[in-house]
Design a protein around this motif. Structure first.
Motif, short mmCIF file in Angstrom:
data_model
loop_
_atom_site.label_atom_id
_atom_site.label_comp_id
_atom_site.label_asym_id
_atom_site.label_seq_id
_atom_site.Cartn_x
_atom_site.Cartn_y
_atom_site.Cartn_z
N TYR A 28 12.72 16.64 -91.99
CA TYR A 28 11.36 17.16 -92.04
C TYR A 28 10.56 16.43 -90.96
O TYR A 28 9.78 15.53 -91.24
N TYR A 29 10.77 16.85 -89.71
CA TYR A 29 10.08 16.20 -88.60
C TYR A 29 8.58 16.52 -88.64
O TYR A 29 8.18 17.63 -88.99
N LYS A 31 5.65 22.58 -100.48
CA LYS A 31 4.55 21.94 -101.18
C LYS A 31 4.18 20.63 -100.50
O LYS A 31 4.92 20.11 -99.67
N LYS A 32 3.01 20.12 -100.86
CA LYS A 32 2.57 18.85 -100.29
C LYS A 32 3.28 17.66 -100.93
O LYS A 32 3.34 16.58 -100.37
N THR A 33 3.80 17.86 -102.12
CA THR A 33 4.53 16.79 -102.82
C THR A 33 6.01 17.13 -102.83
O THR A 33 6.39 18.32 -102.87
N PRO A 34 6.88 16.12 -102.80
CA PRO A 34 8.32 16.39 -102.72
C PRO A 34 8.85 17.03 -104.00
O PRO A 34 8.37 16.77 -105.10
N ALA A 71 12.60 15.09 -100.41
CA ALA A 71 13.11 16.40 -100.03
C ALA A 71 12.15 17.49 -100.50
O ALA A 71 11.66 17.46 -101.64
N TYR A 72 11.89 18.44 -99.62
CA TYR A 72 10.94 19.52 -99.87
C TYR A 72 11.66 20.85 -99.75
O TYR A 72 12.41 21.09 -98.80
N LYS A 73 11.41 21.74 -100.70
CA LYS A 73 12.10 23.02 -100.74
C LYS A 73 11.21 24.14 -100.23
O LYS A 73 10.05 24.28 -100.63
#
Length: 358
Positions: A48-49, A71-74, A92-94
């Motif tokens: 997530y650059y 989302k703003k939170t993982p 990690a973000y989906k």
């Protein structure tokens, strides 16, 4: 075999395509999803650059192939990712793509490993070695976490995933998965595949530097031999040798690197293309100058109209030919000792051509 399971494809770039690897990840993931439809999950994993190598901020929702729903939170937080002997946190973000691909983006909250794309050893960022360890360990742990949930939810109906590691920075995912099996058997039946993409990004460390890398990554003795060839450690070899199968990106690439791991059989799988993406500008111009034209079977006259308009749009002379190259300025692609030497450029311009190098 894959019905009801997941196919993970892991790379150091993807929907944010800094170069060719990202576009290959996009094309392959989208094509996989088109093939399987709703029968299997296609999942990409990438860093997530926060900014490009040139320093520009990255908005994943506004990319040419956007990642939506981040989302703003993982969605998943992993607190014990080992990097150079120390534990760090990975988030990690989906998201999802328009093609229905499940996209997972991994970053470290401290910003040392994923702040700038390929920003090794600059602006307080980590080395190639630390980024590679962070991203590979975090990717393996993310897949383990997601699959453990799937296994718990499906019970006897659960099917293990396929996991594809792409290029040098993701190659350690394969041996790191073997380490994970010692404490969690979730992925012991996963099908693994390694794709070596380049000549120079294999991650080769000579002599004592190879020993230092093994110690830095705490590679167990039983896996160290898979990293070593004569007098040097090769990170890509560790992926090729530990995976269930492996491939290169073209027939000539396989011919030129297969000797590195003589006991493994590399398959040639051409990178491929997604024509709607790579010909996006051409298709738009064709729609403007010849609305009834078929973009996949244009006539010679229609192509002439497109070329003239493209030259006008770029401020070039529409009555002169254009000789152009678009890509990375590296020796193996467009080095100044190949087609575009000073002498060749001068001769082409003198002959009436317009030479444009991107």
């Amino acid at each position: 075999r894959l019905t009801g399971s997941a196919v993970y494809t892991v790379g150091a770039e993807g929907w944010f395509a800094a170069g060719g690897l990202g576009r290959v990840q996009q094309y392959h993931a989208s094509a996989m999803k088109e093939l399987v439809g709703a029968k299997a999950r296609i999942v990409t994993v990438e860093p997530y650059y926060q900014q490009s190598a040139q320093g520009g901020a990255i908005d994943y929702a506004k990319l040419p192939a956007p990642v939506l729903g981040l989302k703003k939170t993982p969605d998943v937080t992993m607190k014990n990712i080992l990097v150079n002997g120390q534990t760090v946190t990975a988030e990690a973000y989906k998201g999802t793509t328009a093609d229905g691909v499940e996209a997972w983006l991994i970053k470290d909250p401290a910003g040392r490993n994923t702040k700038t794309c390929y920003g090794y050893d600059r602006d307080g960022q980590s080395s190639w070695e630390d980024f590679t360890e962070f991203f590979s360990r975090a990717s393996a742990e993310l897949i383990r976490t997601l699959e453990a949930k799937e296994q718990a939810a499906k019970g006897d109906a659960y099917k293990p995933p396929a996991i594809i590691a792409n290029d040098g920075q993701a190659a350690p995912v394969i041996p790191f998965l073997k380490e994970l099996e010692k404490r969690d058997p979730t992925l012991k039946d996963a099908a693994t595949w390694m794709v070596t993409h380049t000549y120079k990004n294999r991650g080769v460390f000579h002599g004592s530097a190879g020993d230092a890398l093994m110690a830095r990554w705490q590679i167990p003795n039983e896996l160290r031999a898979s990293f070593w060839r004569v007098a040097e450690a090769d990170v890509s070899s560790s992926g090729v040798r530990n995976a269930g199968g492996s491939s290169g990106v073209s027939a000539v690439h396989v011919d030129e690197v297969n000797h590195i791991d003589p006991n493994q059989s590399l398959i040639a799988i051409t990178n491929g293309d997604r024509r709607e993406t790579s010909s996006e500008v051409y298709r738009k111009i064709l729609q403007d100058v010849a609305p009834a034209a078929d973009p996949d079977a244009p006539t010679a006259a229609e192509i002439t109209l497109v070329k003239r308009q493209a030259k006008v749009d770029l401020g070039l002379n529409p009555d002169q030919p254009v000789i152009s190259y678009s890509g990375r300025l590296v020796d193996e692609k467009a080095g100044r000792e190949r087609a575009f030497t000073d002498e060749n450029i001068l001769a082409l311009v003198a002959a009436g051509a317009q030479v444009v190098l991107y």
